[in-house]
Design a protein around this motif. Sequence first.
Motif, PDB file in Angstrom:
ATOM      1  N   MET A  62      39.051  43.925  35.676  1.00 43.32           N
ATOM      2  CA  MET A  62      37.909  44.395  34.902  1.00 43.32           C
ATOM      3  C   MET A  62      36.756  44.683  35.861  1.00 43.32           C
ATOM      4  SD  MET A  62      39.075  44.214  31.829  1.00 43.32           S
ATOM      5  CE  MET A  62      37.730  44.252  30.677  1.00 43.32           C
ATOM      6  N   VAL A  63      36.138  45.849  35.728  1.00 46.72           N
ATOM      7  CA  VAL A  63      34.944  46.154  36.519  1.00 46.72           C
ATOM      8  C   VAL A  63      33.710  45.786  35.699  1.00 46.72           C
ATOM      9  CG1 VAL A  63      35.952  47.945  37.966  1.00 46.72           C
ATOM     10  CG2 VAL A  63      34.964  48.576  35.779  1.00 46.72           C
ATOM     11  N   LEU A  64      32.680  45.354  36.389  1.00 42.46           N
ATOM     12  CA  LEU A  64      31.425  44.973  35.747  1.00 42.46           C
ATOM     13  C   LEU A  64      30.380  46.032  36.077  1.00 42.46           C
ATOM     14  CD1 LEU A  64      31.451  41.204  36.731  1.00 42.46           C
ATOM     15  CD2 LEU A  64      32.339  42.261  34.654  1.00 42.46           C
ATOM     16  N   LEU A  65      29.828  46.646  35.047  1.00 40.96           N
ATOM     17  CA  LEU A  65      28.845  47.713  35.200  1.00 40.96           C
ATOM     18  C   LEU A  65      27.495  47.237  34.678  1.00 40.96           C
ATOM     19  CD1 LEU A  65      28.105  50.719  35.714  1.00 40.96           C
ATOM     20  CD2 LEU A  65      28.810  51.164  33.364  1.00 40.96           C
ATOM     21  N   ASP A  66      26.487  47.340  35.516  1.00 41.31           N
ATOM     22  CA  ASP A  66      25.121  46.990  35.112  1.00 41.31           C
ATOM     23  C   ASP A  66      24.517  48.195  34.390  1.00 41.31           C
ATOM     24  OD1 ASP A  66      22.377  46.473  34.921  1.00 41.31           O
ATOM     25  OD2 ASP A  66      22.343  45.385  36.818  1.00 41.31           O
ATOM     26  N   ARG A  67      24.189  48.011  33.112  1.00 37.90           N
ATOM     27  CA  ARG A  67      23.664  49.120  32.300  1.00 37.90           C
ATOM     28  C   ARG A  67      22.307  49.613  32.793  1.00 37.90           C
ATOM     29  NH1 ARG A  67      25.108  49.805  26.742  1.00 37.90           N
ATOM     30  NH2 ARG A  67      22.901  50.085  26.355  1.00 37.90           N
ATOM     31  N   THR A  68      21.501  48.728  33.373  1.00 39.67           N
ATOM     32  CA  THR A  68      20.159  49.131  33.779  1.00 39.67           C
ATOM     33  C   THR A  68      20.175  49.968  35.056  1.00 39.67           C
ATOM     34  OG1 THR A  68      19.832  47.031  34.940  1.00 39.67           O
ATOM     35  CG2 THR A  68      19.050  47.171  32.664  1.00 39.67           C
ATOM     36  N   THR A  69      21.036  49.617  36.024  1.00 32.08           N
ATOM     37  CA  THR A  69      21.095  50.362  37.286  1.00 32.08           C
ATOM     38  C   THR A  69      22.224  51.385  37.302  1.00 32.08           C
ATOM     39  OG1 THR A  69      22.566  48.747  38.331  1.00 32.08           O
ATOM     40  CG2 THR A  69      20.184  48.399  38.576  1.00 32.08           C
ATOM     41  N   LYS A  70      23.133  51.300  36.322  1.00 26.90           N
ATOM     42  CA  LYS A  70      24.298  52.190  36.231  1.00 26.90           C
ATOM     43  C   LYS A  70      25.165  52.111  37.481  1.00 26.90           C
ATOM     44  CE  LYS A  70      21.991  55.284  33.030  1.00 26.90           C
ATOM     45  NZ  LYS A  70      20.856  54.442  32.808  1.00 26.90           N
ATOM     46  N   GLN A  71      25.287  50.904  38.035  1.00 32.04           N
ATOM     47  CA  GLN A  71      26.094  50.653  39.224  1.00 32.04           C
ATOM     48  C   GLN A  71      27.153  49.598  38.918  1.00 32.04           C
ATOM     49  OE1 GLN A  71      25.724  52.136  42.329  1.00 32.04           O
ATOM     50  NE2 GLN A  71      24.251  53.480  41.315  1.00 32.04           N
ATOM     51  N   PHE A  72      28.308  49.727  39.577  1.00 30.88           N
ATOM     52  CA  PHE A  72      29.311  48.684  39.470  1.00 30.88           C
ATOM     53  C   PHE A  72      28.867  47.509  40.332  1.00 30.88           C
ATOM     54  CE2 PHE A  72      31.782  52.440  38.305  1.00 30.88           C
ATOM     55  CZ  PHE A  72      32.378  51.975  37.137  1.00 30.88           C
ATOM     56  N   VAL A  73      28.835  46.318  39.746  1.00 32.13           N
ATOM     57  CA  VAL A  73      28.296  45.162  40.447  1.00 32.13           C
ATOM     58  C   VAL A  73      29.342  44.111  40.788  1.00 32.13           C
ATOM     59  CG1 VAL A  73      25.962  45.437  39.553  1.00 32.13           C
ATOM     60  CG2 VAL A  73      27.613  44.080  38.259  1.00 32.13           C
ATOM     61  N   GLY A  74      30.544  44.242  40.276  1.00 27.72           N
ATOM     62  CA  GLY A  74      31.572  43.258  40.583  1.00 27.72           C
ATOM     63  C   GLY A  74      32.844  43.527  39.820  1.00 27.72           C
ATOM     64  N   VAL A  75      33.812  42.629  40.004  1.00 30.40           N
ATOM     65  CA  VAL A  75      35.083  42.714  39.300  1.00 30.40           C
ATOM     66  C   VAL A  75      35.483  41.332  38.809  1.00 30.40           C
ATOM     67  CG1 VAL A  75      35.871  44.682  40.688  1.00 30.40           C
ATOM     68  CG2 VAL A  75      36.513  42.391  41.363  1.00 30.40           C
ATOM     69  N   GLU A  76      36.316  41.295  37.786  1.00 30.07           N
ATOM     70  CA  GLU A  76      36.892  40.053  37.265  1.00 30.07           C
ATOM     71  C   GLU A  76      38.390  40.236  37.147  1.00 30.07           C
ATOM     72  OE1 GLU A  76      35.316  39.025  33.477  1.00 30.07           O
ATOM     73  OE2 GLU A  76      33.417  38.342  34.292  1.00 30.07           O
ATOM     74  N   ARG A  77      39.124  39.179  37.425  1.00 32.20           N
ATOM     75  CA  ARG A  77      40.568  39.230  37.236  1.00 32.20           C
ATOM     76  C   ARG A  77      40.879  39.305  35.750  1.00 32.20           C
ATOM     77  NH1 ARG A  77      39.737  36.659  41.806  1.00 32.20           N
ATOM     78  NH2 ARG A  77      41.245  36.843  43.471  1.00 32.20           N
ATOM     79  N   ARG A  78      41.926  40.042  35.420  1.00 35.14           N
ATOM     80  CA  ARG A  78      42.387  40.090  34.027  1.00 35.14           C
ATOM     81  C   ARG A  78      43.322  38.924  33.805  1.00 35.14           C
ATOM     82  NH1 ARG A  78      44.004  46.015  32.204  1.00 35.14           N
ATOM     83  NH2 ARG A  78      44.011  44.924  30.218  1.00 35.14           N
ATOM     84  N   ALA A  79      43.287  38.353  32.621  1.00 31.36           N
ATOM     85  CA  ALA A  79      44.183  37.245  32.287  1.00 31.36           C
ATOM     86  C   ALA A  79      45.619  37.771  32.245  1.00 31.36           C
ATOM     87  CB  ALA A  79      43.807  36.648  30.943  1.00 31.36           C
ATOM     88  N   SER A  80      46.522  37.046  32.906  1.00 29.58           N
ATOM     89  CA  SER A  80      47.926  37.455  32.872  1.00 29.58           C
ATOM     90  C   SER A  80      48.521  37.051  31.530  1.00 29.58           C
ATOM     91  CB  SER A  80      48.707  36.798  34.004  1.00 29.58           C
ATOM     92  OG  SER A  80      48.799  35.402  33.798  1.00 29.58           O
ATOM     93  N   THR A  81      49.671  37.605  31.198  1.00 31.16           N
ATOM     94  CA  THR A  81      50.314  37.280  29.921  1.00 31.16           C
ATOM     95  C   THR A  81      50.692  35.814  29.860  1.00 31.16           C
ATOM     96  OG1 THR A  81      52.413  38.030  30.811  1.00 31.16           O
ATOM     97  CG2 THR A  81      51.164  39.609  29.505  1.00 31.16           C
ATOM     98  N   GLN A  82      51.035  35.224  31.002  1.00 30.35           N
ATOM     99  CA  GLN A  82      51.384  33.800  31.039  1.00 30.35           C
ATOM    100  C   GLN A  82      50.179  32.942  30.678  1.00 30.35           C
ATOM    101  OE1 GLN A  82      54.399  32.564  32.974  1.00 30.35           O
ATOM    102  NE2 GLN A  82      54.017  30.421  32.604  1.00 30.35           N
ATOM    103  N   GLU A  83      48.990  33.274  31.221  1.00 29.56           N
ATOM    104  CA  GLU A  83      47.784  32.517  30.931  1.00 29.56           C
ATOM    105  C   GLU A  83      47.401  32.642  29.458  1.00 29.56           C
ATOM    106  OE1 GLU A  83      44.848  34.006  33.575  1.00 29.56           O
ATOM    107  OE2 GLU A  83      45.784  33.187  35.340  1.00 29.56           O
ATOM    108  N   VAL A  84      47.616  33.794  28.866  1.00 29.72           N
ATOM    109  CA  VAL A  84      47.259  34.020  27.458  1.00 29.72           C
ATOM    110  C   VAL A  84      48.164  33.185  26.557  1.00 29.72           C
ATOM    111  CG1 VAL A  84      47.192  35.741  25.618  1.00 29.72           C
ATOM    112  CG2 VAL A  84      46.337  36.306  27.885  1.00 29.72           C
ATOM    113  N   GLN A  85      49.450  33.047  26.909  1.00 28.30           N
ATOM    114  CA  GLN A  85      50.390  32.300  26.073  1.00 28.30           C
ATOM    115  C   GLN A  85      50.128  30.806  26.128  1.00 28.30           C
ATOM    116  OE1 GLN A  85      54.240  33.500  27.414  1.00 28.30           O
ATOM    117  NE2 GLN A  85      54.094  35.533  26.497  1.00 28.30           N
ATOM    118  N   ASP A  86      49.622  30.274  27.249  1.00 26.70           N
ATOM    119  CA  ASP A  86      49.393  28.835  27.370  1.00 26.70           C
ATOM    120  C   ASP A  86      48.235  28.346  26.550  1.00 26.70           C
ATOM    121  OD1 ASP A  86      51.522  28.606  29.044  1.00 26.70           O
ATOM    122  OD2 ASP A  86      50.327  28.724  30.890  1.00 26.70           O
TER     123      ASP A  86
END
Length: 86
Positions: A62-86
Amino acid sequence: MNSKEAFPKIIKAPAVVLGCLNPNYLRVIVLPGVGMVDGGVQHDLPLEIVPPDLRMPNTEFMVLLDRTTKQFVGVERRASTQEVQD
């Protein structure tokens, strides 16, 4: 609901790594397969905001976009299917 809840400062959007096509930048496809941008939107992210283990082609995060500056400010890992099932 107040305006802060309706319009968050940081927006999260799914992205997939295409490859490293320019020095110090990682080409990603933001919003792959979503709505009118069916093929997604290509964008270059600075390498310093993407952890090394997320830089391989076809990696999803997942990319993180700052609405005020319209810049990408970071990323987050997506939850894997294994993590969602637990």
